[in-house]
Design an enzyme around this catalytic site. Structure first.
Site, mmCIF file in Angstrom:
data_model
loop_
_atom_site.group_PDB
_atom_site.id
_atom_site.type_symbol
_atom_site.label_atom_id
_atom_site.label_comp_id
_atom_site.label_asym_id
_atom_site.label_seq_id
_atom_site.Cartn_x
_atom_site.Cartn_y
_atom_site.Cartn_z
ATOM 1 N N LYS A 292 37.369 32.612 46.855
ATOM 2 C CA LYS A 292 37.995 31.769 45.823
ATOM 3 C C LYS A 292 39.284 31.175 46.368
ATOM 4 C CE LYS A 292 37.317 33.125 40.982
ATOM 5 N NZ LYS A 292 37.914 33.913 39.902
HETATM 6 O O1 G3P Z 1 38.360 34.905 36.521
HETATM 7 C C1 G3P Z 1 38.619 33.629 36.084
HETATM 8 C C2 G3P Z 1 38.659 33.410 34.604
HETATM 9 O O2 G3P Z 1 37.408 33.643 34.042
HETATM 10 C C3 G3P Z 1 39.809 34.060 33.863
HETATM 11 O O3 G3P Z 1 39.591 34.106 32.499
HETATM 12 O O4 G3P Z 1 40.131 35.049 30.279
HETATM 13 O O5 G3P Z 1 41.799 35.274 32.139
HETATM 14 O O6 G3P Z 1 41.385 33.080 31.059
HETATM 15 P P1 G3P Z 1 40.802 34.390 31.446
#
Ligand code: G3P
Length: 221
Positions: free
Chosen positions: A84
């Site tokens: 990533k």
């Molecule tokens: O891992 C990336 C993403 O899915 C993070 O999600 O819930 O922390 O906005 P969130």
């Protein structure tokens, strides 16, 4: 649409894998930090070994050369590792070089169709638009996702659209309708996907009726 789990918790991974629906895993520095591993690389290896599918491991360096070097190392963690990189000029620079090395790249922290075009142009394997975080600031995450899917379709881009930062089952359903290739979600969203009160009530009644029948058969009624 493949379903990925967005976690670094081994118990959560094992549970969703047990359901037979785990297509892959996405992690990020916050999620790994939450698990407090004593040895980060060993822990990443463990994560990759638990998943029969791609596992995104995020770079944390800020300059292109360092992101590239870190990406090379992350790619060595396991055969299913995906590197990533953040949607920044340095992330794109390093990401492009990693792609040229044959390493699968996921461009993360993507919030606009314009950024998603850049991810496709470097030949990333995945682009990760963060829907929930857009909604959090009063924007329309699903609208952005639909635009990205439409652009990718029109341009014939091969980069896969990985809908991320999903917060509820409708995010998953709408992402599928929009044509996302992958939906990654936290464990709680997976548990909400499977749950329905009519399923619970229906099962309770079926089991109760069955027990009644068995008792009647036993008593020869
Ligand atoms: O891992 C990336 C993403 O899915 C993070 O999600 O819930 O922390 O906005 P969130």
């Amino acid at each position: 649409m493949k379903l990925f789990l967005d976690t670094a918790n081994l118990d959560e991974i094992r549970e969703i894998r047990r359901w037979g629906v785990l297509g892959g895993l996405t992690s990020n520095p916050t999620l790994i930090a939450k698990e407090k591993p004593s040895d980060i690389e060993t822990y990443m290896k463990e994560l990759c070994a638990e998943v029969d599918g791609p596992v995104s491991l995020e770079t944390t360096a800020e300059r292109a050369d360092e992101i590239f070097e870190q990406g090379l190392k992350l790619a060595q963690v396991a055969p299913n590792a995906v590197v990533k990189v953040a949607m920044t000029p340095d992330g794109l620079d390093a990401g492009k070089r990693l792609v040229e090395q044959g390493i699968p790249v996921n461009v993360t922290l993507t919030f606009s169709p314009a950024q998603a075009i850049l991810a496709a142009e470097i030949g990333a394997t995945y682009v990760s638009p963060f829907l929930g975080r857009l909604d959090d600031v009063g924007a329309d995450g699903m609208f952005v996702l639909r635009e990205i899917c439409q652009i990718y379709e029109a341009q014939g881009y091969e980069t896969l659209v990985l809908a991320a930062s999903l917060r509820n089952p409708m995010h998953v359903v709408e992402a599928a309708k929009a044509g996302a290739d992958v939906a990654t979600m936290p464990f709680e969203v997976f548990t909400k996907l499977v749950k329905h009160p009519l399923t619970d009530a229906g099962l309770e009644k079926f089991l109760a009726d069955w027990k009644k029948l068995e008792a009647q058969v036993k008593e020869g009624v």
